[in-house]
Scaffold this motif. Structure first.
Motif, PDB file in Angstrom:
ATOM      1  N   LEU A  80      22.944   6.819 -31.718  1.00 44.08           N
ATOM      2  CA  LEU A  80      22.915   5.719 -30.700  1.00 44.08           C
ATOM      3  C   LEU A  80      23.674   6.158 -29.641  1.00 44.08           C
ATOM      4  CD1 LEU A  80      22.876   2.808 -33.092  1.00 44.08           C
ATOM      5  CD2 LEU A  80      20.976   3.509 -31.692  1.00 44.08           C
ATOM      6  N   GLY A  81      23.561   5.441 -28.477  1.00 40.28           N
ATOM      7  CA  GLY A  81      24.576   5.306 -27.124  1.00 40.28           C
ATOM      8  C   GLY A  81      25.880   4.748 -27.351  1.00 40.28           C
ATOM      9  N   SER A  82      26.734   5.001 -26.504  1.00 44.41           N
ATOM     10  CA  SER A  82      28.173   4.469 -26.718  1.00 44.41           C
ATOM     11  C   SER A  82      28.243   2.929 -26.838  1.00 44.41           C
ATOM     12  CB  SER A  82      29.049   5.200 -25.818  1.00 44.41           C
ATOM     13  OG  SER A  82      28.599   4.873 -24.610  1.00 44.41           O
ATOM     14  N   GLU A  83      27.247   2.589 -25.878  1.00 41.84           N
ATOM     15  CA  GLU A  83      27.387   0.881 -25.581  1.00 41.84           C
ATOM     16  C   GLU A  83      26.454   0.397 -26.973  1.00 41.84           C
ATOM     17  OE1 GLU A  83      25.587   0.073 -21.944  1.00 41.84           O
ATOM     18  OE2 GLU A  83      27.028   1.004 -20.756  1.00 41.84           O
ATOM     19  N   ALA A  84      25.515   0.804 -27.530  1.00 41.34           N
ATOM     20  CA  ALA A  84      24.801   0.275 -28.614  1.00 41.34           C
ATOM     21  C   ALA A  84      25.609   0.214 -29.918  1.00 41.34           C
ATOM     22  CB  ALA A  84      23.503   1.054 -28.834  1.00 41.34           C
ATOM     23  N   ARG A  85      26.306   1.156 -30.027  1.00 40.48           N
ATOM     24  CA  ARG A  85      27.073   1.149 -31.559  1.00 40.48           C
ATOM     25  C   ARG A  85      27.935  -0.128 -31.612  1.00 40.48           C
ATOM     26  NH1 ARG A  85      28.988   7.415 -32.687  1.00 40.48           N
ATOM     27  NH2 ARG A  85      27.329   8.389 -31.810  1.00 40.48           N
ATOM     28  N   SER A 123      18.959  15.445 -18.108  1.00 41.07           N
ATOM     29  CA  SER A 123      20.351  15.401 -18.781  1.00 41.07           C
ATOM     30  C   SER A 123      20.517  14.953 -19.953  1.00 41.07           C
ATOM     31  CB  SER A 123      21.365  14.756 -17.819  1.00 41.07           C
ATOM     32  OG  SER A 123      21.162  13.312 -18.008  1.00 41.07           O
ATOM     33  N   GLU A 124      21.560  15.403 -20.803  1.00 37.42           N
ATOM     34  CA  GLU A 124      21.663  14.937 -22.333  1.00 37.42           C
ATOM     35  C   GLU A 124      21.774  13.423 -22.008  1.00 37.42           C
ATOM     36  OE1 GLU A 124      24.351  16.411 -26.138  1.00 37.42           O
ATOM     37  OE2 GLU A 124      25.380  16.276 -24.236  1.00 37.42           O
ATOM     38  N   SER A 125      22.620  12.957 -21.368  1.00 39.25           N
ATOM     39  CA  SER A 125      23.029  11.659 -21.274  1.00 39.25           C
ATOM     40  C   SER A 125      21.680  10.402 -20.996  1.00 39.25           C
ATOM     41  CB  SER A 125      24.033  11.010 -20.307  1.00 39.25           C
ATOM     42  OG  SER A 125      23.587  11.416 -18.995  1.00 39.25           O
ATOM     43  N   ASP A 126      20.616  11.099 -20.145  1.00 45.64           N
ATOM     44  CA  ASP A 126      19.385  10.531 -19.982  1.00 45.64           C
ATOM     45  C   ASP A 126      18.521  10.472 -21.340  1.00 45.64           C
ATOM     46  OD1 ASP A 126      19.730   9.441 -17.487  1.00 45.64           O
ATOM     47  OD2 ASP A 126      18.748  11.053 -16.363  1.00 45.64           O
ATOM     48  N   GLY A 127      18.862  11.766 -22.067  1.00 42.79           N
ATOM     49  CA  GLY A 127      17.885  12.015 -23.071  1.00 42.79           C
ATOM     50  C   GLY A 127      18.509  11.060 -24.207  1.00 42.79           C
ATOM     51  N   ILE A 128      19.562  10.687 -24.303  1.00 36.42           N
ATOM     52  CA  ILE A 128      20.225   9.802 -25.198  1.00 36.42           C
ATOM     53  C   ILE A 128      19.772   8.402 -24.996  1.00 36.42           C
ATOM     54  CG2 ILE A 128      22.394   8.812 -26.235  1.00 36.42           C
ATOM     55  CD1 ILE A 128      23.745  11.713 -26.229  1.00 36.42           C
ATOM     56  N   ASP A 129      19.701   8.162 -23.771  1.00 33.69           N
ATOM     57  CA  ASP A 129      19.339   6.810 -23.313  1.00 33.69           C
ATOM     58  C   ASP A 129      17.892   6.618 -23.374  1.00 33.69           C
ATOM     59  OD1 ASP A 129      21.682   5.731 -23.152  1.00 33.69           O
ATOM     60  OD2 ASP A 129      21.820   6.540 -20.772  1.00 33.69           O
ATOM     61  N   LEU A 130      16.943   7.804 -23.757  1.00 31.22           N
ATOM     62  CA  LEU A 130      15.622   7.564 -24.086  1.00 31.22           C
ATOM     63  C   LEU A 130      14.684   8.076 -22.948  1.00 31.22           C
ATOM     64  CD1 LEU A 130      14.908   7.075 -26.957  1.00 31.22           C
ATOM     65  CD2 LEU A 130      16.890   5.615 -26.391  1.00 31.22           C
ATOM     66  N   VAL A 137      16.953  -4.145 -23.564  1.00 32.18           N
ATOM     67  CA  VAL A 137      17.265  -4.570 -25.085  1.00 32.18           C
ATOM     68  C   VAL A 137      16.500  -3.522 -26.028  1.00 32.18           C
ATOM     69  CG1 VAL A 137      16.936  -6.229 -26.605  1.00 32.18           C
ATOM     70  CG2 VAL A 137      17.486  -6.676 -24.106  1.00 32.18           C
ATOM     71  N   THR A 138      15.373  -2.915 -25.925  1.00 33.50           N
ATOM     72  CA  THR A 138      14.707  -2.412 -26.693  1.00 33.50           C
ATOM     73  C   THR A 138      15.340  -0.900 -26.885  1.00 33.50           C
ATOM     74  OG1 THR A 138      12.436  -3.483 -26.288  1.00 33.50           O
ATOM     75  CG2 THR A 138      12.577  -1.085 -27.433  1.00 33.50           C
ATOM     76  N   ARG A 139      15.679  -0.368 -25.887  1.00 36.84           N
ATOM     77  CA  ARG A 139      16.231   0.935 -25.830  1.00 36.84           C
ATOM     78  C   ARG A 139      17.596   0.813 -26.487  1.00 36.84           C
ATOM     79  NH1 ARG A 139      18.154   2.771 -21.404  1.00 36.84           N
ATOM     80  NH2 ARG A 139      17.730   1.029 -20.051  1.00 36.84           N
ATOM     81  N   SER A 140      18.360  -0.420 -26.632  1.00 38.42           N
ATOM     82  CA  SER A 140      19.734  -0.339 -26.933  1.00 38.42           C
ATOM     83  C   SER A 140      19.568  -0.252 -28.578  1.00 38.42           C
ATOM     84  CB  SER A 140      20.210  -1.994 -26.725  1.00 38.42           C
ATOM     85  OG  SER A 140      19.576  -2.806 -27.543  1.00 38.42           O
ATOM     86  N   PHE A 141      18.513  -0.314 -29.159  1.00 35.85           N
ATOM     87  CA  PHE A 141      18.251  -0.183 -30.775  1.00 35.85           C
ATOM     88  C   PHE A 141      17.736   1.415 -30.890  1.00 35.85           C
ATOM     89  CE2 PHE A 141      17.295  -4.721 -30.135  1.00 35.85           C
ATOM     90  CZ  PHE A 141      18.427  -5.195 -30.897  1.00 35.85           C
ATOM     91  N   GLY A 142      17.906   2.281 -29.833  1.00 38.62           N
ATOM     92  CA  GLY A 142      17.636   3.607 -30.121  1.00 38.62           C
ATOM     93  C   GLY A 142      16.084   4.091 -30.031  1.00 38.62           C
ATOM     94  N   GLY A 143      15.338   3.258 -29.406  1.00 44.83           N
ATOM     95  CA  GLY A 143      14.063   3.507 -29.106  1.00 44.83           C
ATOM     96  C   GLY A 143      13.532   2.934 -27.919  1.00 44.83           C
ATOM     97  N   ALA A 144      12.100   3.281 -27.374  1.00 47.65           N
ATOM     98  CA  ALA A 144      11.807   2.943 -26.088  1.00 47.65           C
ATOM     99  C   ALA A 144      10.278   2.858 -26.321  1.00 47.65           C
ATOM    100  CB  ALA A 144      11.890   3.759 -24.859  1.00 47.65           C
ATOM    101  N   PHE A 145       9.554   3.130 -25.220  1.00 50.19           N
ATOM    102  CA  PHE A 145       8.202   2.880 -25.191  1.00 50.19           C
ATOM    103  C   PHE A 145       7.153   3.444 -26.354  1.00 50.19           C
ATOM    104  CE2 PHE A 145       9.821   2.131 -21.068  1.00 50.19           C
ATOM    105  CZ  PHE A 145       9.444   0.949 -20.790  1.00 50.19           C
ATOM    106  N   ARG A 146       7.524   4.727 -26.622  1.00 48.88           N
ATOM    107  CA  ARG A 146       6.765   5.460 -27.569  1.00 48.88           C
ATOM    108  C   ARG A 146       7.085   4.935 -28.798  1.00 48.88           C
ATOM    109  NH1 ARG A 146       6.197   9.955 -30.988  1.00 48.88           N
ATOM    110  NH2 ARG A 146       4.193  10.997 -30.667  1.00 48.88           N
ATOM    111  N   CYS A 147       8.402   4.615 -29.287  1.00 49.13           N
ATOM    112  CA  CYS A 147       8.746   4.082 -30.406  1.00 49.13           C
ATOM    113  C   CYS A 147       8.087   2.798 -30.539  1.00 49.13           C
ATOM    114  CB  CYS A 147      10.222   3.928 -30.429  1.00 49.13           C
ATOM    115  SG  CYS A 147      11.142   5.591 -30.054  1.00 49.13           S
ATOM    116  N   THR A 148       8.097   1.989 -29.590  1.00 47.32           N
ATOM    117  CA  THR A 148       7.412   0.654 -29.824  1.00 47.32           C
ATOM    118  C   THR A 148       5.941   0.594 -30.003  1.00 47.32           C
ATOM    119  OG1 THR A 148       9.243  -0.224 -28.261  1.00 47.32           O
ATOM    120  CG2 THR A 148       7.219  -1.669 -28.454  1.00 47.32           C
ATOM    121  N   THR A 149       5.203   1.843 -29.832  1.00 46.77           N
ATOM    122  CA  THR A 149       3.834   1.742 -29.863  1.00 46.77           C
ATOM    123  C   THR A 149       3.263   2.764 -30.922  1.00 46.77           C
ATOM    124  OG1 THR A 149       3.840   3.201 -28.116  1.00 46.77           O
ATOM    125  CG2 THR A 149       3.474   1.122 -27.730  1.00 46.77           C
TER     126      THR A 149
END
Length: 336
Positions: free
Chosen positions: A50-55, A272-279, A318-330
């Protein structure tokens, strides 16, 4: 490797289940609900991706349902998924929704909590095979249950194979131990014709789960290739996305051995790594001509658009804050 070709002509056939590739035109898709109650306690390894803001967010709701702790945020979360469904419907994609968890299912989670928020992981589709996976995190191990009605009507009654992994071994109680598996999660599985890439970061799918998939698919002419991931990336789709034939988005810092050989001559958009962690790789092709991502990644979307791909944007903060985005949601049932 022979290119995966796709036809955009609609094929009306409600009994058909087929996923040719990650970017074949999307015909039928399940879209996740928005339910989560994390465990009473979590180890560092369970939240390392998880990103630093999500924890801090997760820690503030341990043992409590997100809707009870953050009712306004819950409504935003639900609206993100509804907005996603609206985009799909605009492109003529059939949308299915898992049901909500029952009170009994919530209670069955006990101190481990429960989840019904990322439909990609508890089951997945490869060609005309639907597989119920096996999830590593305890609060997600019953997450397939709300999809069972979809699986009964579309997989059990459809023209496809439908099977499940063995249930995972019981942990021995040691700190941080989640059992021996087998674990195999849909976020780690990328389909490219008869070539299937499976991620392994040590946080989700494991060797035992990948061996099970190899035993299933190899006699059917598939190649199953393990892709090693850095230990701060949960799934392969957090590190790599196939946009269309010959074009991908990837986070080099997440790929321990670099891109798989079969993809190394593709045009690539590196992030970048930070963009990757942010999905940033977790967008979703609706077809080879249309790609869906979050407006926070417009700098990535602009580079994708330079290749002639139309980019659609839906706010998924909000969805990304839980560690997933569009592919994860579908979860697709038809891509062809």
């Amino acid at each position: 490797m022979e290119a995966v070709t796709d036809s955009t002509e609609a094929i009306p056939d409600p009994g058909r289940v087929m996923v040719r590739s990650e970017f074949a035109p999307l015909r039928t898709v399940a879209v996740a609900q928005s339910q989560l109650r994390p465990p009473d306690e979590v180890s560092d390894s369970e939240v390392s991706f998880l990103g630093s803001e999500a924890r801090p967010l997760l820690e503030s709701m341990l043992g409590r349902d997100h809707a009870d702790v953050f009712p306004d945020r819950q409504r935003l979360w639900e609206s993100e998924r509804e907005n996603l469904c609206s985009v799909f419907e605009r492109y003529g994609v059939e949308v299915l929704r898992p049901r909500m968890l029952t009170d009994a299912e919530k209670a069955a989670g006990g101190s481990n909590g429960y989840a019904n928020f990322f439909v990609r992981d508890p089951w997945f589709t490869i060609g005309d095979i639907v597989v119920e996976g096996s999830l590593r995190l305890p609060h997600r191990r019953l997450e397939v249950l709300p999809s069972r009605e979809i699986l009964t009507t579309r997989a059990l009654d459809g023209r496809c194979s439908y099977l499940a992994l063995p249930q995972p071994a019981v942990p021995d109680g040691a700190p941080g131990d989640l059992g021996a598996g087998p674990f195999l999660e849909g976020g780690d599985v990328l389909v490219y014709g008869k070539h299937v890439f499976v991620g392994n970061s040590g946080l989700a799918s494991n060797d035992l789960g990948i061996r099970w998939l190899e035993k299933l698919l190899t006699p059917l002419g598939y190649t199953v290739e393990t892709v090693r991931l850095a230990p701060n990336f949960l799934h392969l789709d957090c590190a790599l996305g196939l946009i269309r034939e010959g074009l991908l988005v990837a986070c080099p810092d997440a790929l321990v051995d670099g891109l798989p050989a079969a993809l190394r001559d593709w045009d690539r958009i590196e992030i970048s790594e930070s963009d990757g962690i942010d999905l940033g790789t977790n967008g979703l092709p609706i077809s080879p001509e249309v790609y869906l991502t979050d407006p926070v990644f417009r700098h990535i979307g602009d580079r994708i658009a330079e290749h002639g791909v139309t980019v659609e944007y839906v706010d998924f903060a909000v969805t990304r804050s839980f560690g997933g985005a569009f592919r994860c949601t579908t979860q697709p049932l038809r891509r062809e």
